[in-house]
Design a protein around this motif. Structure first.
Motif, PDB file in Angstrom:
ATOM      1  N   PRO A 140       0.834  -1.203   0.000  1.00  0.00           N
ATOM      2  CA  PRO A 140       0.000   0.000   0.000  1.00  0.00           C
ATOM      3  C   PRO A 140       0.873   1.260   0.000  1.00  0.00           C
ATOM      4  CG  PRO A 140      -0.792  -1.575   1.624  1.00  0.00           C
ATOM      5  CD  PRO A 140       0.529  -2.093   1.143  1.00  0.00           C
ATOM      6  N   VAL A 141       0.476   2.239  -0.805  1.00  0.00           N
ATOM      7  CA  VAL A 141       1.265   3.460  -0.921  1.00  0.00           C
ATOM      8  C   VAL A 141       0.351   4.675  -0.921  1.00  0.00           C
ATOM      9  CG1 VAL A 141       1.323   3.287  -3.462  1.00  0.00           C
ATOM     10  CG2 VAL A 141       3.048   4.670  -2.262  1.00  0.00           C
ATOM     11  N   ILE A 142       0.784   5.711  -0.216  1.00  0.00           N
ATOM     12  CA  ILE A 142       0.087   6.991  -0.192  1.00  0.00           C
ATOM     13  C   ILE A 142       1.068   8.035  -0.698  1.00  0.00           C
ATOM     14  CG2 ILE A 142      -1.067   8.710   1.249  1.00  0.00           C
ATOM     15  CD1 ILE A 142      -1.685   6.391   3.213  1.00  0.00           C
ATOM     16  N   SER A 143       0.661   8.803  -1.692  1.00  0.00           N
ATOM     17  CA  SER A 143       1.582   9.712  -2.373  1.00  0.00           C
ATOM     18  C   SER A 143       1.091  11.152  -2.280  1.00  0.00           C
ATOM     19  CB  SER A 143       1.700   9.316  -3.852  1.00  0.00           C
ATOM     20  OG  SER A 143       2.559  10.188  -4.547  1.00  0.00           O
ATOM     21  N   SER A 144       2.017  12.052  -1.949  1.00  0.00           N
ATOM     22  CA  SER A 144       1.695  13.477  -1.905  1.00  0.00           C
ATOM     23  C   SER A 144       1.944  14.113  -3.262  1.00  0.00           C
ATOM     24  CB  SER A 144       2.555  14.173  -0.851  1.00  0.00           C
ATOM     25  OG  SER A 144       2.374  15.575  -0.916  1.00  0.00           O
ATOM     26  N   MET A 145       0.960  14.816  -3.735  1.00  0.00           N
ATOM     27  CA  MET A 145       1.135  15.621  -4.939  1.00  0.00           C
ATOM     28  C   MET A 145       1.717  16.975  -4.525  1.00  0.00           C
ATOM     29  SD  MET A 145       0.081  13.514  -7.340  1.00  0.00           S
ATOM     30  CE  MET A 145       0.899  12.281  -6.314  1.00  0.00           C
ATOM     31  N   GLY A 146       1.757  17.928  -5.428  1.00  0.00           N
ATOM     32  CA  GLY A 146       2.445  19.184  -5.150  1.00  0.00           C
ATOM     33  C   GLY A 146       1.698  20.107  -4.206  1.00  0.00           C
ATOM     34  N   ALA A 147       2.410  20.593  -3.176  1.00  0.00           N
ATOM     35  CA  ALA A 147       1.842  21.566  -2.245  1.00  0.00           C
ATOM     36  C   ALA A 147       2.306  22.984  -2.550  1.00  0.00           C
ATOM     37  CB  ALA A 147       2.219  21.205  -0.805  1.00  0.00           C
ATOM     38  N   ALA A 148       3.240  23.133  -3.485  1.00  0.00           N
ATOM     39  CA  ALA A 148       3.770  24.459  -3.800  1.00  0.00           C
ATOM     40  C   ALA A 148       2.750  25.280  -4.588  1.00  0.00           C
ATOM     41  CB  ALA A 148       5.059  24.337  -4.598  1.00  0.00           C
ATOM     42  N   GLY A 149       2.836  26.583  -4.419  1.00  0.00           N
ATOM     43  CA  GLY A 149       1.970  27.487  -5.170  1.00  0.00           C
ATOM     44  C   GLY A 149       0.526  27.501  -4.708  1.00  0.00           C
ATOM     45  N   LYS A 150       0.234  26.872  -3.575  1.00  0.00           N
ATOM     46  CA  LYS A 150      -1.137  26.777  -3.077  1.00  0.00           C
ATOM     47  C   LYS A 150      -1.264  27.529  -1.756  1.00  0.00           C
ATOM     48  CE  LYS A 150      -1.845  23.826  -6.450  1.00  0.00           C
ATOM     49  NZ  LYS A 150      -2.290  22.437  -6.273  1.00  0.00           N
ATOM     50  N   LEU A 151      -2.482  28.028  -1.467  1.00  0.00           N
ATOM     51  CA  LEU A 151      -2.726  28.796  -0.249  1.00  0.00           C
ATOM     52  C   LEU A 151      -3.940  28.324   0.547  1.00  0.00           C
ATOM     53  CD1 LEU A 151      -2.053  32.394  -1.631  1.00  0.00           C
ATOM     54  CD2 LEU A 151      -0.699  31.226   0.115  1.00  0.00           C
ATOM     55  N   ASP A 152      -4.848  27.576  -0.084  1.00  0.00           N
ATOM     56  CA  ASP A 152      -6.132  27.251   0.520  1.00  0.00           C
ATOM     57  C   ASP A 152      -6.163  25.805   0.999  1.00  0.00           C
ATOM     58  OD1 ASP A 152      -8.733  26.887   1.260  1.00  0.00           O
ATOM     59  OD2 ASP A 152      -9.623  27.536  -0.632  1.00  0.00           O
ATOM     60  N   PRO A 153      -6.039  25.557   2.313  1.00  0.00           N
ATOM     61  CA  PRO A 153      -6.027  24.176   2.799  1.00  0.00           C
ATOM     62  C   PRO A 153      -7.366  23.463   2.634  1.00  0.00           C
ATOM     63  CG  PRO A 153      -6.072  25.703   4.645  1.00  0.00           C
ATOM     64  CD  PRO A 153      -5.860  26.528   3.410  1.00  0.00           C
ATOM     65  N   SER A 154      -8.447  24.221   2.458  1.00  0.00           N
ATOM     66  CA  SER A 154      -9.752  23.578   2.292  1.00  0.00           C
ATOM     67  C   SER A 154      -9.888  22.875   0.952  1.00  0.00           C
ATOM     68  CB  SER A 154     -10.874  24.614   2.449  1.00  0.00           C
ATOM     69  OG  SER A 154     -10.922  25.481   1.328  1.00  0.00           O
ATOM     70  N   ARG A 155      -8.937  23.081   0.041  1.00  0.00           N
ATOM     71  CA  ARG A 155      -8.991  22.436  -1.271  1.00  0.00           C
ATOM     72  C   ARG A 155      -8.218  21.114  -1.314  1.00  0.00           C
ATOM     73  NH1 ARG A 155     -10.622  26.513  -5.097  1.00  0.00           N
ATOM     74  NH2 ARG A 155     -10.711  24.821  -6.624  1.00  0.00           N
ATOM     75  N   ILE A 156      -7.633  20.706  -0.178  1.00  0.00           N
ATOM     76  CA  ILE A 156      -6.875  19.455  -0.124  1.00  0.00           C
ATOM     77  C   ILE A 156      -7.839  18.273  -0.051  1.00  0.00           C
ATOM     78  CG2 ILE A 156      -5.168  18.113   1.170  1.00  0.00           C
ATOM     79  CD1 ILE A 156      -4.042  20.773   2.204  1.00  0.00           C
ATOM     80  N   LYS A 157      -7.532  17.228  -0.802  1.00  0.00           N
ATOM     81  CA  LYS A 157      -8.402  16.059  -0.887  1.00  0.00           C
ATOM     82  C   LYS A 157      -7.576  14.778  -0.836  1.00  0.00           C
ATOM     83  CE  LYS A 157     -11.549  18.688  -3.857  1.00  0.00           C
ATOM     84  NZ  LYS A 157     -12.468  19.033  -2.758  1.00  0.00           N
ATOM     85  N   ILE A 158      -8.251  13.667  -0.484  1.00  0.00           N
ATOM     86  CA  ILE A 158      -7.658  12.335  -0.493  1.00  0.00           C
ATOM     87  C   ILE A 158      -8.498  11.460  -1.415  1.00  0.00           C
ATOM     88  CG2 ILE A 158      -6.987  10.327   0.879  1.00  0.00           C
ATOM     89  CD1 ILE A 158      -6.986  12.102   3.348  1.00  0.00           C
ATOM     90  N   SER A 159      -7.851  10.800  -2.373  1.00  0.00           N
ATOM     91  CA  SER A 159      -8.583   9.892  -3.252  1.00  0.00           C
ATOM     92  C   SER A 159      -7.611   8.937  -3.918  1.00  0.00           C
ATOM     93  CB  SER A 159      -9.355  10.680  -4.327  1.00  0.00           C
ATOM     94  OG  SER A 159      -8.483  11.121  -5.360  1.00  0.00           O
ATOM     95  N   ASP A 160      -8.149   7.945  -4.613  1.00  0.00           N
ATOM     96  CA  ASP A 160      -7.312   7.158  -5.514  1.00  0.00           C
ATOM     97  C   ASP A 160      -6.881   8.074  -6.646  1.00  0.00           C
ATOM     98  OD1 ASP A 160      -6.731   4.018  -6.173  1.00  0.00           O
ATOM     99  OD2 ASP A 160      -6.904   5.208  -7.997  1.00  0.00           O
TER     100      ASP A 160
END
Length: 236
Positions: A140-160
């Motif tokens: 099982p693997v969980i991968s982070s996409m890019g956090a740079a250039g972003k300001l709004d934490p409410s737009r963060i999501k978890i999905s396949d």
């Protein structure tokens, strides 16, 4: 169980705490996202961690990386992080590997066997190889996409990754993973917040890697979302 995890035991039960204590997790990339993820796992009671990162701490890391202080600049990230984690849980089994992750050494890194892999690296080729190998080995693997250039934490999501939308890095990874026969099975933490190139910054000189614009709380929030998904997965 010692008093450090008594509140966690009230929430998860002794069986859940024991399951976390027995878990083996590899965290690839101990930067803005990875440092917060790995500390959250330690504070939750995960008992065995392998930290992989070749980099040392730079002054530019101080705005967003948990281990980055004026007193730790120049030191290996994995060493500083491992020492910090042992101050949280002296019983933690932690292996710090100051090693650059490449497509060539990914199979060797995964050979020890893990219950879960967290991917917080930002080199595309290595990231792709890590995800492909995890799926092929059924880790099982969980991968982070890019956090740079972003300001709004409410737009963060978890999905396949197959269901992710609005993230350029996830789209690029989806395309390359499909070429290798992988269409799903990778959990991703991503943001669908639009990101202008101006926020990312410009290369300092021709051919230099682009320095990415970041804010203190966004990578941290990515890391905590990652830890949340990891703990749920480890608990089944």
């Amino acid at each position: 169980m010692n008093g450090s995890f008594s509140r966690t035991a009230l929430l998860l039960g002794d069986d859940g705490l024991a399951r976390l204590a027995a878990s083996r997790v590899l965290v690839a990339g101990i930067g803005g996202v990875g440092s917060y993820a790995v500390e959250a796992l330690t504070r939750a009671g995960v008992g065995r961690l392998t930290l992989v990162d070749s980099d040392t701490i730079h002054p530019s890391n101080i705005n967003r990386q948990l281990h980055a202080l004026t007193t730790t600049v120049g030191q290996p990230k994995v060493k500083v992080m491992a020492e910090r984690l042992l101050q949280i849980n002296p019983s933690l089994q932690v292996i710090p590997l100051q090693e650059l992750i490449t497509p060539d050494n990914v199979p060797v890194l995964l050979a020890s066997g893990y219950d879960l892999v967290l991917d917080a690296i930002d080199t595309f080729g290595a990231k792709l190889a890590l995800l492909q190998n995890c799926v092929e080995r059924q880790i099982p693997v969980i991968s982070s996409m890019g956090a740079a250039g972003k300001l709004d934490p409410s737009r963060i999501k978890i999905s396949d990754i197959a269901d992710s939308q609005g993230c350029r890095l996830a789209r690029k990874l989806r395309k390359e993973l499909r070429r290798g026969g992988v269409s799903n099975g990778v959990t991703v933490i991503y943001s669908d917040e639009p990101c202008s190139l101006e926020r990312l910054g410009e290369p300092e000189t021709e051919g230099d890697r682009r320095p990415l614009g970041t804010i203190s709380y966004l990578p941290a929030t990515f890391g905590l979302f990652m830890a949340s998904a990891a703990i749920k997965r480890l608990l089944g």
